[in-house]
Design an enzyme around this catalytic site. Structure first.
Site, PDB file in Angstrom:
ATOM      1  N   ASN A  10       0.769  -1.198   0.007  1.00 36.33           N
ATOM      2  CA  ASN A  10      -0.022   0.036   0.096  1.00 36.33           C
ATOM      3  C   ASN A  10       0.829   1.208   0.177  1.00 36.33           C
ATOM      4  OD1 ASN A  10      -2.919  -0.370   0.131  1.00 36.33           O
ATOM      5  ND2 ASN A  10      -2.225  -1.880   1.654  1.00 36.33           N
TER       6      ASN A  10
ATOM      7  N   HIS B  84      -7.767  -0.386   6.227  1.00 36.44           N
ATOM      8  CA  HIS B  84      -8.129  -1.469   6.913  1.00 36.44           C
ATOM      9  C   HIS B  84      -8.899  -2.524   6.033  1.00 36.44           C
ATOM     10  CE1 HIS B  84      -9.162  -3.836  10.603  1.00 36.44           C
ATOM     11  NE2 HIS B  84     -10.378  -3.970  10.192  1.00 36.44           N
TER      12      HIS B  84
ATOM     13  N   LEU C 217      -9.857   2.279  18.059  1.00 39.16           N
ATOM     14  CA  LEU C 217      -9.054   1.342  16.720  1.00 39.16           C
ATOM     15  C   LEU C 217     -10.085   1.062  15.887  1.00 39.16           C
ATOM     16  CD1 LEU C 217      -6.731  -0.742  16.101  1.00 39.16           C
ATOM     17  CD2 LEU C 217      -8.027  -2.404  17.266  1.00 39.16           C
TER      18      LEU C 217
END
Ligand code: GAR
EC number: 2.1.2.2
Length: 196
Positions: A14, A109, A144
């Protein structure tokens, strides 16, 4: 021109997608790639592209998370980034650290948040019988894998998928989504991007 620091823990695919996107009329440039793992192969890849790197081995600090973060922060602040991108950075950051970059820290994510924060996202999607999986880019808050959504990309879950095959399909979309979000974000546009 916005200055971007990128935090990684592993291969940094990424990170590479982000770095490769920051050319031409892109409103940002990479100024630092940092990792909690000195062996992270992404660091070598960043060096090969002439980007400054830093490694702060979290294992040196044992349970002293504040010490680890202070050292990491020192490297990051020296690079004077406007935006901090977490790209496969696998350490949980404390609220104190996150506060330093409030409103200018992004994360990718590998799930369609709010589904499956944390680890093993692909296996959890398979176990739940989901027919769609994907990835999310969001602004980082002290919670988170939470914080304002900046983009999502979906992929189908196919018959016979394993966690690995699904992860590989999602990763292709991560490499599309994160650069697209960063380009907009660096230009001051926080409208979420939804890729099919
Ligand atoms: C990516 O799939 C990223 O979404 C995930 O780790 C992988 C890193 O790959 N991140 C997380 O799980 C964060 N909680 P990369 O090093 O090749 O970019």
């Amino acid at each position: 021109m916005k200055r971007v620091a990128i935090l990684i823990s592993g291969g940094g695919s990424n990170m590479l997608a982000l770095v490769n996107s920051m050319t031409g009329d892109h409103p940002a440039r990479p100024v630092l790639v940092a990792s909690n793992d000195p062996e992270a192969s992404g660091l070598r890849r960043a060096e090969a592209m002439g980007i400054a790197t830093a490694a702060v081995d979290h294992r040196r600090f044992g349970k002293d998370r504040a010490g680890f973060e202070a050292e990491l922060l020192r490297h990051i602040l020296a690079a004077r980034p406007d935006i901090l991108c977490l790209a496969g950075f696998m350490r949980v950051l404390t609220a104190g650290f996150v506060a330093q970059f409030e409103g200018r820290m992004l994360n990718i994510h590998p799930s369609l948040l709010p589904k499956y924060p944390g680890l093993h996202t692909h296996q959890r999607a398979l176990d739940a019988g989901d027919t769609q999986a994907g990835c999310t880019v969001h602004e980082v808050t002290a919670v988170l894998d939470d914080g304002p959504l900046l983009g999502q990309a979906q992929v189908p879950v196919l018959p016979g998928d394993t966690a690995d095959s699904l992860a590989a399909r999602v990763l292709v979309q991560e490499h599309r989504l994160y650069p697209a979000v960063l380009r907009r974000y660096a230009a001051g546009d926080r409208t979420p991007i939804l890729l099919p």
